[in-house]
Design a protein around this motif. Sequence first.
Motif, PDB file in Angstrom:
ATOM      1  N   GLN A 189     -89.605  12.927 -25.197  1.00  0.00           N
ATOM      2  CA  GLN A 189     -88.512  13.736 -25.708  1.00  0.00           C
ATOM      3  C   GLN A 189     -89.041  15.111 -26.086  1.00  0.00           C
ATOM      4  OE1 GLN A 189     -87.477  10.728 -28.739  1.00  0.00           O
ATOM      5  NE2 GLN A 189     -85.384  10.842 -27.928  1.00  0.00           N
ATOM      6  N   GLY A 190     -88.574  16.123 -25.423  1.00  0.00           N
ATOM      7  CA  GLY A 190     -89.055  17.469 -25.699  1.00  0.00           C
ATOM      8  C   GLY A 190     -88.604  17.972 -27.058  1.00  0.00           C
ATOM      9  N   ARG A 191     -89.456  18.777 -27.682  1.00  0.00           N
ATOM     10  CA  ARG A 191     -89.125  19.357 -28.989  1.00  0.00           C
ATOM     11  C   ARG A 191     -88.969  20.867 -28.901  1.00  0.00           C
ATOM     12  NH1 ARG A 191     -90.619  15.657 -33.103  1.00  0.00           N
ATOM     13  NH2 ARG A 191     -91.331  17.243 -34.581  1.00  0.00           N
ATOM     14  N   GLY A 192     -89.031  21.402 -27.684  1.00  0.00           N
ATOM     15  CA  GLY A 192     -88.901  22.847 -27.530  1.00  0.00           C
ATOM     16  C   GLY A 192     -87.557  23.367 -27.981  1.00  0.00           C
ATOM     17  N   LEU A 193     -86.489  22.602 -27.691  1.00  0.00           N
ATOM     18  CA  LEU A 193     -85.155  23.028 -28.100  1.00  0.00           C
ATOM     19  C   LEU A 193     -85.043  23.056 -29.618  1.00  0.00           C
ATOM     20  CD1 LEU A 193     -82.389  23.889 -27.040  1.00  0.00           C
ATOM     21  CD2 LEU A 193     -81.695  21.477 -27.117  1.00  0.00           C
ATOM     22  N   ALA A 194     -85.661  22.067 -30.284  1.00  0.00           N
ATOM     23  CA  ALA A 194     -85.627  22.032 -31.747  1.00  0.00           C
ATOM     24  C   ALA A 194     -86.384  23.216 -32.342  1.00  0.00           C
ATOM     25  CB  ALA A 194     -86.209  20.721 -32.255  1.00  0.00           C
TER      26      ALA A 194
END
Length: 390
Positions: free
Chosen positions: A304-309
Amino acid sequence: MKQIERYIFRIALGAFLSCLIGLTGVIWVTQALRELDLITAKGQTLLIFFLITGLSLPTLITVIAPVALFIAVVYALNKLNGDSELIVMSAAGMSPRHLMRPFLTLALIVSAAIGFLTIQVMPSSFQELRDVLTRVRGDFIANVVKEGQFTSLDSGITFHFRERAPNGALLGIFMQDRREVGKTVVYLAERGQAVDLDGQTYLVLEKGSIHRQQPNSRDSSIITFQRYAVDLAAFTPPDADTIYKPRERSTVQLLFPNPNETYYKLTKGRFRAELHDRLSSWLYPLALGLIAFAALGDPRTTRQGRGLAVAGAITAVVALRIAGFAASSAAVRSQGAVAAVYLVPLLAIVLSLVVATQGNRVRAFNAVVAARLRRLSAALPARRLRMRAG
């Protein structure tokens, strides 16, 4: 704190100190390079150079520390999640409140330091910086006379020196004093050096002579000397009363200003905005730290990517700072806008706490809303087709 909380606190603290020292050092160097002319052009000492550049450090720290805290919290949470430690903590029953405790402790420490620097240290450093710059700019030797030129002052003094030695001494000095009508005094010296003594600046001349011509006399008396001191206060115009800007005044002076002061009457709004900016500055480290935790505090798998967060957290921080500057500007113009100076960071703190502690419920609510929106958007084309067929 428990052992696991101390472990998280050490990670966040180390990241915070690294960011704070690194960013402050880089920005301080860029500021210091702008002041190099104090040594190269104005003949000031290294002590004055480091004093002027060092007095800007409290301001840099108060600006950089909240950002460094935000970066530290993002780094610590990403590191814990990347090592799957957040997932293990969550599976072991560690609640978001317990996970938040070390970050909140660090944020409170930073907030206390920022409050002390803003309320007590920064005004004193600004005031001292103003006094030092005033003395430097009023330095007759550094700012008025030029190497190899005859400089005439309005007071009736003409000054010349051949060159400046590497140690700052002046070589080949000629000085003519015609302040008294009909009386001329000429100073000739091989070298001279400006010396500060008891708050006064003197030009100490070495190996020279003094030529005095009295009124109504063609003859002049000549006196030779090995060392002779001339008070340079007579060469500069008398200083006007120094008017300190709101940021250069102590917090007590902002709380209880002199209502009869002309400058205060003209800039009352700036006094008000500066006071409330200082009193609210400690809220921003809390807000930025909690925004970072609200965005990245929940455990996620490595897929799950955290870049958007992270992007969302950065956007929220930028919006918070813009809103804070807007509230401060409005406080200059209106007394009623003072409440917004405090409400902006307080609202960010409350919203971040809600998202951090009730994140699962918020995300579940968002998921339900998103699912309904998707079903509604999927049903709209079918309805349109049925309406056209009917």
